[in-house]
Structures are given as C-alpha cells and as structure tokens.
Design an enzyme around this catalytic site. Structure first.
Site, PDB file in Angstrom:
ATOM      1  N   GLY A 146       0.696  -1.067   0.187  1.00  0.00           N
ATOM      2  CA  GLY A 146      -0.030   0.085   0.059  1.00  0.00           C
ATOM      3  C   GLY A 146       0.768   1.283  -0.007  1.00  0.00           C
ATOM      4  O   GLY A 146       2.083   1.260   0.606  1.00  0.00           O
ATOM      5  N   GLN A 180       2.823  10.240   1.316  1.00  0.00           N
ATOM      6  CA  GLN A 180       4.156   9.383   1.499  1.00  0.00           C
ATOM      7  C   GLN A 180       4.993   9.675   0.499  1.00  0.00           C
ATOM      8  O   GLN A 180       6.267   9.510   0.485  1.00  0.00           O
ATOM      9  CB  GLN A 180       3.991   7.947   1.563  1.00  0.00           C
ATOM     10  N   CYS A 224       5.529   0.318   8.256  1.00  0.00           N
ATOM     11  CA  CYS A 224       5.159   1.340   7.249  1.00  0.00           C
ATOM     12  C   CYS A 224       6.631   1.827   6.591  1.00  0.00           C
ATOM     13  O   CYS A 224       7.526   1.839   7.285  1.00  0.00           O
ATOM     14  CB  CYS A 224       4.834   2.606   8.243  1.00  0.00           C
ATOM     15  N   LEU A 225       6.294   2.296   5.376  1.00  0.00           N
ATOM     16  CA  LEU A 225       7.340   2.534   4.595  1.00  0.00           C
ATOM     17  C   LEU A 225       7.937   3.744   4.822  1.00  0.00           C
ATOM     18  O   LEU A 225       9.073   4.206   4.578  1.00  0.00           O
ATOM     19  CB  LEU A 225       6.740   2.312   2.960  1.00  0.00           C
ATOM     20  N   HIS A 243      -4.866   1.627   7.349  1.00  0.00           N
ATOM     21  CA  HIS A 243      -3.500   1.988   7.356  1.00  0.00           C
ATOM     22  C   HIS A 243      -3.290   3.150   6.449  1.00  0.00           C
ATOM     23  O   HIS A 243      -3.088   4.387   6.829  1.00  0.00           O
ATOM     24  CB  HIS A 243      -2.326   0.977   7.190  1.00  0.00           C
ATOM     25  N   GLU A 244      -3.675   3.116   5.223  1.00  0.00           N
ATOM     26  CA  GLU A 244      -3.536   4.087   4.097  1.00  0.00           C
ATOM     27  C   GLU A 244      -4.356   4.990   4.269  1.00  0.00           C
ATOM     28  O   GLU A 244      -4.046   6.281   4.303  1.00  0.00           O
ATOM     29  CB  GLU A 244      -3.803   3.651   2.686  1.00  0.00           C
ATOM     30  N   HIS A 252      -3.231   7.574   6.711  1.00  0.00           N
ATOM     31  CA  HIS A 252      -2.236   8.304   6.037  1.00  0.00           C
ATOM     32  C   HIS A 252      -2.785   9.800   5.548  1.00  0.00           C
ATOM     33  O   HIS A 252      -2.172  10.871   5.702  1.00  0.00           O
ATOM     34  CB  HIS A 252      -1.307   7.748   4.935  1.00  0.00           C
TER      35      HIS A 252
HETATM   36  O1  K2U Z   1       1.439   2.630   4.070  1.00  0.00           O
HETATM   37  C1  K2U Z   1       2.662   2.117   3.933  1.00  0.00           C
HETATM   38  O2  K2U Z   1       3.593   2.620   4.395  1.00  0.00           O
HETATM   39  C2  K2U Z   1       2.576   0.587   3.047  1.00  0.00           C
HETATM   40  C3  K2U Z   1       2.417  -0.230   4.252  1.00  0.00           C
HETATM   41  C4  K2U Z   1       1.116  -0.809   4.217  1.00  0.00           C
HETATM   42  C5  K2U Z   1       0.398  -1.632   5.183  1.00  0.00           C
HETATM   43  C6  K2U Z   1       1.007  -1.474   6.543  1.00  0.00           C
HETATM   44  C7  K2U Z   1       0.578  -2.530   7.641  1.00  0.00           C
HETATM   45  C8  K2U Z   1      -0.114  -3.732   7.265  1.00  0.00           C
HETATM   46  C9  K2U Z   1      -0.700  -3.766   5.953  1.00  0.00           C
HETATM   47  C10 K2U Z   1      -0.101  -2.866   4.977  1.00  0.00           C
HETATM   48  C11 K2U Z   1       3.508  -1.312   4.589  1.00  0.00           C
HETATM   49  O3  K2U Z   1       4.754  -0.859   4.495  1.00  0.00           O
HETATM   50  S1  K2U Z   1       3.498  -2.483   3.234  1.00  0.00           S
HETATM   51  C12 K2U Z   1       4.424  -3.677   3.743  1.00  0.00           C
HETATM   52  C13 K2U Z   1       4.016  -4.842   4.160  1.00  0.00           C
HETATM   53  C14 K2U Z   1       3.913  -5.720   3.199  1.00  0.00           C
HETATM   54  C15 K2U Z   1       3.466  -6.867   3.727  1.00  0.00           C
HETATM   55  C16 K2U Z   1       2.719  -7.139   4.734  1.00  0.00           C
HETATM   56  C17 K2U Z   1       2.462  -6.067   5.682  1.00  0.00           C
HETATM   57  C18 K2U Z   1       3.220  -5.173   5.183  1.00  0.00           C
HETATM   58 ZN    ZN Z   2       2.419   3.573   6.158  1.00  0.00          ZN
END
Ligand code: K2U
Ligand code: ZN
Length: 180
Positions: free
Chosen positions: A55, A60, A102-103, A144-145, A148
């Site tokens: 996501g 971001q 979170c990225l 989560h998105e 943001h």
């Molecule tokens: O928004 C972001 O920073 C991307 C997030 C999205 C996300 C966070 C928590 C749970 C689900 C999605 C992540 O960094 S994407 C990395 C990731 C990959 C697989 C599973 C969970 C998180």
């Molecule tokens: Zn995030």
C-alpha cells in the site's frame, strides 16, 4: 548511463518520519487534480512494488491529495487498486490485531488493533464510484492508508511509551545509515 531498469526513473522517493508532509491533512481530489492523480498513481504503484510494500498513500510521496494505491499480491498477478477520495461507510465493532509496518518508518513494527472488517466507498481512476468490503490484511492495509490521508501514522495507535521507543529507534537507525 548505467542500464537502469526502464521504470527506475518512474520511482518516487518515499518520505520518512519526521517529515512534516506525513502529517498533512490531505484535501479531496477535485476535477482539477485528475491529471496529477493520473500521473502520480502509476509512479506510486511502481515505488510501492519496489519498496516492497502492499500500500502507499499520496502524502508518503509528498502529495497532500486524498488518494492511495493498494496491491496485496504484488508478486503473483498484480491487481493494483487506486482509491480516490476514499471514505469508510462501515466498520465492524469486532477488532483484529495485526503487526504493522510502514514504508515511512522503515524497520519499525508493532501490533495495531483495528476494526476487523470495513466497507469503503471511493472513486477509481476513471472517476467511477466504487465500494469495497474488506477483512484480513486488506482491511488492515486500507485503514492504514486511509490514516495516512489524515496525517495519522500506525504509531499513533500505540501507547506513548511504545511510540517513543519506535521514534527513538528510527532516529538512531536513520542517523547510523546517514553515517554509512
Ligand atoms: O503505507 C505504507 O507504509 C505501506 C504499508 C501498508 C501496510 C501496513 C501494515 C499492514 C498492511 C499494509 C506497508 O509498509 S506495506 C509492507 C507490508 C508488506 C506485507 C504485509 C504487511 C506490510
Ligand atoms: Zn504507512
């Protein structure tokens, strides 16, 4: 020019905490923003796949517009979703706990409790009104998105003690990386 992969110049830098743009309350996408959204969305997807992530929300990558991209199975058959002006129509009283990252806070993870199921309304890139009902990882990712877009990060759902531990560790990691 080294043989950079074709889509390398498409990539957008992902902002890191404590960049203030991550705390922006994003404004709704209007008809005048369509070109910017259509230009950014594919680049956000490329940047997300490369991170890797499932996501990515516009703030971001420094855009204070209310839109986000999601793709839960980037490896197998990519199934990208672009959600413009997303809003929650319903959220279950039942909650679920899932470890989140979170990225914008690389290397930091913590358990976050959120409604287990959500129903979202949004517009897709063509402007068509869509609805999606989600549970499991998709429900977590969409919430989560969506956070943001309101300048909310997953650490804001933690106790102050845990939040400060993560912020201290992140600052230390980023300082160490800057010294490398
Ligand atoms: O928004 C972001 O920073 C991307 C997030 C999205 C996300 C966070 C928590 C749970 C689900 C999605 C992540 O960094 S994407 C990395 C990731 C990959 C697989 C599973 C969970 C998180
Ligand atoms: Zn995030």
């Amino acid at each position: 020019m080294p043989d950079t992969p074709p889509d390398a110049d498409l990539l957008l830098p992902i902002l890191l905490v404590p960049d203030p743009r991550l705390r922006a309350k994003c404004r709704p996408v209007g008809p005048g923003d369509a070109d910017q959204v259509r230009a950014l969305a594919p680049r956000m997807l490329e940047s997300m796949y490369r991170a890797p992530g499932i996501g990515l929300a516009a703030p971001q990558v420094g855009s204070a517009l209310r839109f986000m991209v999601v793709d839960l199975q980037p490896e197998e058959k990519p199934d990208p979703m672009v959600l413009v002006n997303p809003e929650i129509l319903a959220a279950s009283a039942e909650t679920a706990v899932r470890e989140e990252g979170c990225l914008s806070l690389p290397g930091q993870y913590a358990d976050v409790t959120r409604p287990a199921r959500v129903k979202l309304r949004f517009q897709d890139l063509t402007g068509a009104r869509r609805e999606v009902e989600a549970e499991g990882l998709l429900a977590t990712c969409l919430q989560h998105e969506l956070d943001h877009l309101d300048g909310v990060l997953f650490i804001d759902h933690l106790t102050p003690l845990k939040r400060n531990m993560i912020l201290r560790r992140l600052a230390k990691d980023l300082k160490a990386k800057a010294r490398e």
